[in-house]
Design an enzyme around this catalytic site. Structure first.
Site, PDB file in Angstrom:
ATOM      1  N   CYS A  56       8.943  -4.145  26.607  1.00 21.19           N
ATOM      2  CA  CYS A  56       8.033  -3.992  25.468  1.00 21.19           C
ATOM      3  C   CYS A  56       8.050  -2.537  25.015  1.00 21.19           C
ATOM      4  O   CYS A  56       7.774  -1.628  25.801  1.00 21.19           O
ATOM      5  CB  CYS A  56       6.619  -4.413  25.858  1.00 21.19           C
ATOM      6  N   HIS A  89      -1.584  -4.582  18.319  1.00 22.71           N
ATOM      7  CA  HIS A  89      -1.711  -3.261  17.711  1.00 22.71           C
ATOM      8  C   HIS A  89      -2.433  -3.367  16.379  1.00 22.71           C
ATOM      9  O   HIS A  89      -2.299  -4.338  15.657  1.00 22.71           O
ATOM     10  CB  HIS A  89      -0.352  -2.574  17.547  1.00 22.71           C
ATOM     11  N   HIS A 135      -0.923  -4.607  28.346  1.00 20.40           N
ATOM     12  CA  HIS A 135      -0.122  -5.470  27.483  1.00 20.40           C
ATOM     13  C   HIS A 135      -0.900  -6.741  27.152  1.00 20.40           C
ATOM     14  O   HIS A 135      -1.160  -7.564  28.021  1.00 20.40           O
ATOM     15  CB  HIS A 135       1.209  -5.831  28.147  1.00 20.40           C
ATOM     16  N   HIS A 191       3.001  -6.831  21.166  1.00 22.55           N
ATOM     17  CA  HIS A 191       1.998  -6.095  21.942  1.00 22.55           C
ATOM     18  C   HIS A 191       0.920  -5.813  20.903  1.00 22.55           C
ATOM     19  O   HIS A 191       1.204  -5.220  19.857  1.00 22.55           O
ATOM     20  CB  HIS A 191       2.605  -4.793  22.484  1.00 22.55           C
ATOM     21  N   ASP A 229       2.898   5.748  13.340  1.00 25.36           N
ATOM     22  CA  ASP A 229       3.867   4.675  13.122  1.00 25.36           C
ATOM     23  C   ASP A 229       5.179   5.299  12.642  1.00 25.36           C
ATOM     24  O   ASP A 229       5.160   6.145  11.748  1.00 25.36           O
ATOM     25  CB  ASP A 229       3.318   3.706  12.069  1.00 25.36           C
ATOM     26  N   HIS A 288      -3.005  -1.475  12.840  1.00 24.27           N
ATOM     27  CA  HIS A 288      -2.531  -0.456  11.902  1.00 24.27           C
ATOM     28  C   HIS A 288      -3.739   0.153  11.199  1.00 24.27           C
ATOM     29  O   HIS A 288      -4.628  -0.569  10.747  1.00 24.27           O
ATOM     30  CB  HIS A 288      -1.643  -1.090  10.819  1.00 24.27           C
TER      31      HIS A 288
END
Length: 145
Positions: free
Chosen positions: A7, A103, A49, A101, A33, A105
C-alpha cells in the site's frame, strides 16, 4: 499499527521522509497530494490501514475531520489562493477511489480553478425521497463507539 504490504499510503506512514508532511500525530498523517487539484491540496490519512469510510473507527474518522478543519483554516490563513475549501472522500472504485487506503482530500478553491463535479443534479419526488429514507432507516445501525 495495522499496515498493508504494497500500500503506497502505508509506505508513506512507515517512511514519510519523501513526502511533504504538514501534520503528523498518533493516528493521522497529512501530506501534500502529488497530483493536486489546486496548489495546497492535502491528503489526510489514518496511520492504520483502513480501506473505506465504514472501516475507519469513529475516533479515527473524527480525528481525520478535525485535522481537515485545521488544514482548511491554515489554507485560508496562508498565502495560498483560497476562497473556499472542498473535502472529498472516495469510498470504492465506483466512487473513484484509486488508492485503497482511506484518505480525505482537502483542497483550496477559487473562482475558475478548473475543478468541477460533472454530476446530473436533479430533484426527486417526495415519494422517492421517502422511499430512499425508509430503505436507509431500515438498516441503519447506531454509530460504533
Amino acid at each position: 499499527m495495522k499496515q498493508e504490504p504494497g500500500c503506497v499510503f502505508c509506505g508513506i506512514v512507515a517512511d514519510p521522509s519523501n513526502s511533504d508532511v504538514v501534520w503528523d500525530d498518533e493516528s493521522v498523517l497529512a501530506f501534500m497530494d502529488i497530483n493536486p487539484v489546486t496548489d495546497g491540496h492535502v491528503l489526510v490519512i489514518p496511520k492504520d490501514h483502513f480501506v473505506g469510510l465504514t472501516d475507519i473507527t469513529p475516533e479515527t474518522a473524527g480525528r481525520m475531520m478535525t485535522v481537515a478543519q485545521g488544514m482548511a483554516q491554515a489554507m485560508k490563513n496562508s498565502e495560498l489562493r483560497c476562497e473556499g475549501v472542498n473535502l472529498f472522500f472516495a469510498d470504492g472504485e465506483e466512487a473513484f477511489q484509486e488508492v485503497f487506503h482511506s484518505h480525505l482530500h482537502v483542497f483550496p478553491r477559487f473562482r475558475d480553478d478548473g475543478f468541477m463535479i460533472d454530476a446530473h443534479w436533479s430533484g426527486r419526488s417526495k415519494e422517492s425521497l421517502a422511499a430512499s429514507a425508509m430503505m436507509i432507516r431500515e438498516v441503519l445501525e447506531p454509530p460504533r463507539r
